[in-house]
Scaffold this motif. Structure first.
Motif: not given
Ligand code: FAD
Length: 622
Positions: A503-511
């Motif tokens: 990951l480069k940045e925060a992401i939603r768990a769903l994504e």
């Protein structure tokens, strides 16, 4: 002289897979129901393979269960082996398949039916229908009993003028040497039914003691077996394996040398056989470049030594069957217990039916199962359930019940049958369903439980459990849409272990879960739900999120389809009054009498231009 033997709401003729579901469904909905069948010891008998399920068919069993039918419950109590097929592929083609204990399956089905309130079981041969003023009012048996009812369902399978053929031996018979149903078939012809002649076949059964299993490959069941019924809570753990062996050049030589003796090739058989279930002689002739064919050795039950030789369906003379078997590794010394045979029978041209499975020409009369031109236990059971529900609806003055092509494989099958008809025994295949990503094994309950509840087939208790499950799925999806996962060391490690890009940045768990390599369990490790979720909720969350895009696309297609389905064709339409429609299309419209423009567009031989003209005519309100 006949005598008045009683009055019922619904009579079901036949106790095969279609008949059992039909009788149960009608009785369960509250209709006073009578089942008449040739032999009460043979309820839901499997004349061919000792197995239930597989691609498409397995989904049908789940659909039957979600609608409150029996097949799933009965096989879950009586299987000797359970396997989930295609686990390496997408969810649309995953399918459960069980090896059945045939005698136990019969006993379990009989016990359920015997204990169903509103249902009477009786052994009898039906010979005629009582038809008054064009409406079916009851049946007459060979013992001259006249039974009256508002709805009659015929589910007589392969018994109609059945003829068994082995080499040059041929005799009148139903499957497994049961009596053929001759007079009823003749009577249907008298009533003006259009009948066709189909054929099917079955392989020999051999004695297990005479097989050398060391020359074959073991095929065990799954360690953690899944189940067909949403109500099943306990697994059968002592499963029995099947075994795999192959034909070879010597087997094929025996077949080639004796081809003229096969009833299939000698001209003895006139009926059309199932393309997707060919006999071994067919396979050897049609695929003559193949050096071998798979042969599965499947036990017929726990307490019998009979082994079903799957893949060796044949109508060769018995001594040729013996020679064939003796060329196959493991079967060199095998002893036949029952010879393979072909059977020819009459079936009803299904375009004579409404989608409720009621005959257009004779109100009150329904047909379901192999009599409608299908092949297979599951296909029969699915139709039986629908016919039973509709027969009860008619008797009790309730609304009729039709499933469309986006709701269930059962809907696809019935629509295919009544709209297009069939030139050969019809078998369900995943390729027949245009919305197969929606018609999955895993979501049959989500598609159909509510419907089953509304028509009185699903209990309050089960419905409550279902509603809770649905809520958990929705809540978990909402939660995963809210949770942000930052690129912490822990998160990156999970991603790295799954082979994905960091990951480069925060992401939603769903994504994150949408990524092909990420499983729900990984997300769960990073952000556990408040309470431990049941496995089937987790599975559903994962599938619904992963395939969101495809599912949405399919849903759009369904919406377009439903627009056409909702364009209802008036019952009294006069096709001769519509100018511009091709003569062939006009004839087809008159025969099929489609209920909607959508159905009209699926009739074979009808062109889009004919449908457009029809649409304009209807929209002008003529
Ligand atoms: P059936 O199971 O045939 O039941 C018919 C019922 O009607 C019976 O209970 C009978 O007693 C009753 N009945 C008949 N006439 C009367 C009457 N006049 N009065 C009262 N009761 C009556 N399917 C596959 O999927 N793959 C295969 O490889 C395959 N091979 C087959 C091989 C053979 C030899 C046979 C016979 C069938 C085969 N099938 C196969 C088909 C499968 O068995 C059927 O599709 C399924 O059993 C049909 O169910 P049904 O309820 O329509 O009819």
């Amino acid at each position: 002289m006949t005598y008045d033997a009683g009055h019922y709401d619904v009579i079901v003729i036949g106790g095969g897979h279609a008949g059992c579901e039909a009788a149960y469904a009608a009785a369960h909905r509250g209709a006073k129901t009578l089942m008449l069948t040739l032999n009460l010891d043979m309820l839901a008998f499997m004349p061919c393979n000792p197995s239930i399920g597989g691609p498409a068919k397995g989904v049908v069993v789940r659909e039957i269960d979600a609608l409150g039918g029996l097949m799933g419950k009965v096989i879950d109590k009586t299987y000797i082996q359970m396997r989930m097929l295609n686990t390496g592929k997408g969810p649309a083609v995953r399918a459960l398949r069980a090896q059945a204990d045939k005698p136990l399956y019969i006993q379990e089905m009989k016990s359920i039916l015997e204990n169903e309130r509103n249902l009477t079981l009786r052994q009898a041969m039906v010979e005629r229908l009582i038809v008054e003023d064009g409406v079916c009012k009851g049946v007459i048996t060979e013992t001259k009993a006249a039974y009256y009812a508002d709805s009659v369902v015929i589910t007589t399978g392969t018994f109609m003028r059945g003829r068994v053929i082995i080499g040059d031996l041929s005799y009148e018979s139903g499957p497994n040497n049961q009596r053929a149903s001759v007079k009823l078939s003749e009577h249907l012809e008298e009533l003006g039914f259009e009948l066709v002649r189909f054929k099917t076949g079955t392989p020999p059964r051999v004695n297990s003691h005479t097989i050398d299993y060391s020359k074959t490959e073991i095929q065990p069941g799954d360690d953690n077996p899944r189940h067909f019924s949403y109500e099943t809570t306990e697994a059968i753990l002592d499963q029995i394996p099947c075994w795999l062996t192959y034909t070879n050049e010597f087997t094929h030589k025996v077949i080639d040398e004796n081809l003229n003796l096969s009833a299939m090739y000698s001209g003895m058989i006139k009926g059309t056989g199932p393309r997707y279930c060919p006999s071994i002689e067919d396979k050897v002739v049609r695929f003559n470049d193949k050096p071998r064919h798979q042969i599965f050795l499947e036990p017929e039950g726990r307490n019998t030594e009979e082994i079903y030789v799957q893949g060796l369906s044949t109508s060769m003379p018995e001594y040729v069957q013996r020679e064939m078997l003796r060329t196959i590794p493991g079967l060199e010394n095998s002893e036949i217990m029952r010879a393979g045979y072909a059977i020819e029978y009459d079936s009803v041209v299904p375009t004579q039916l409404w989608p409720t499975l009621e005959l257009k020409a004779i109100p009150g009369l329904f047909t379901a199962g192999q009599i409608n031109g299908t092949s297979g236990y599951e296909e029969a059971a699915g139709q039986g359930l629908m016919a039973g529900i509709n027969a009860a609806s008619r008797a009790m003055g309730r609304e009729s019940f039709i499933l469309d092509r986006s709701q269930a494989y059962i809907g696809v099958m019935i629509d295919d049958l009544v709209t297009k008809g069939t030139n050969e025994p019809y078998r369900l295949l995943t390729s027949r369903a245009e919305y197969r990503l929606l018609l999955r094994h895993d979501n049959a309950d989500i598609r159909l439980t509510e419907i089953g509840y509304n028509i009185g087939m699903i209990s309050e208790e089960r419905y409550k459990l279902f509603a809770e499950k649905k809520l958990l799925i929705e809540k978990e999806q909402e939660r995963l849409a809210d949770v942000m996962l930052k690129p912490t060391e822990e998160v990156q490690k999970v991603i790295e272990n799954s082979g994905g890009t960091a990951l480069k940045e925060a992401i939603r768990a769903l994504e994150l879960l949408k990524r092909p390599e990420i499983k729900y369990e990984m997300i769960e490790q990073l952000t556990p739900a408040e309470q431990e979720l049941p496995w089937d909720v987790k599975e559903q969350v994962e599938i619904q999120i992963k395939y969101q895009g495809y599912i949405a696309k399919s849903n759009q297609q369904v919406e377009r389809m439903l627009k056409m389905e909702n364009k209802i064709i008036p019952e009294n339409i006069d096709y001769d009054d519509i100018s511009g429609i091709a003569t062939e299309a006009k004839e087809k419209f008159k025969k099929v009498r489609p209920l909607s423009v959508g159905q009209a567009s699926r009739i074979s031989g009808v062109n889009p231009s004919d449908v457009s003209i029809l649409l304009v005519y209807i929209e002008q309100g003529r």
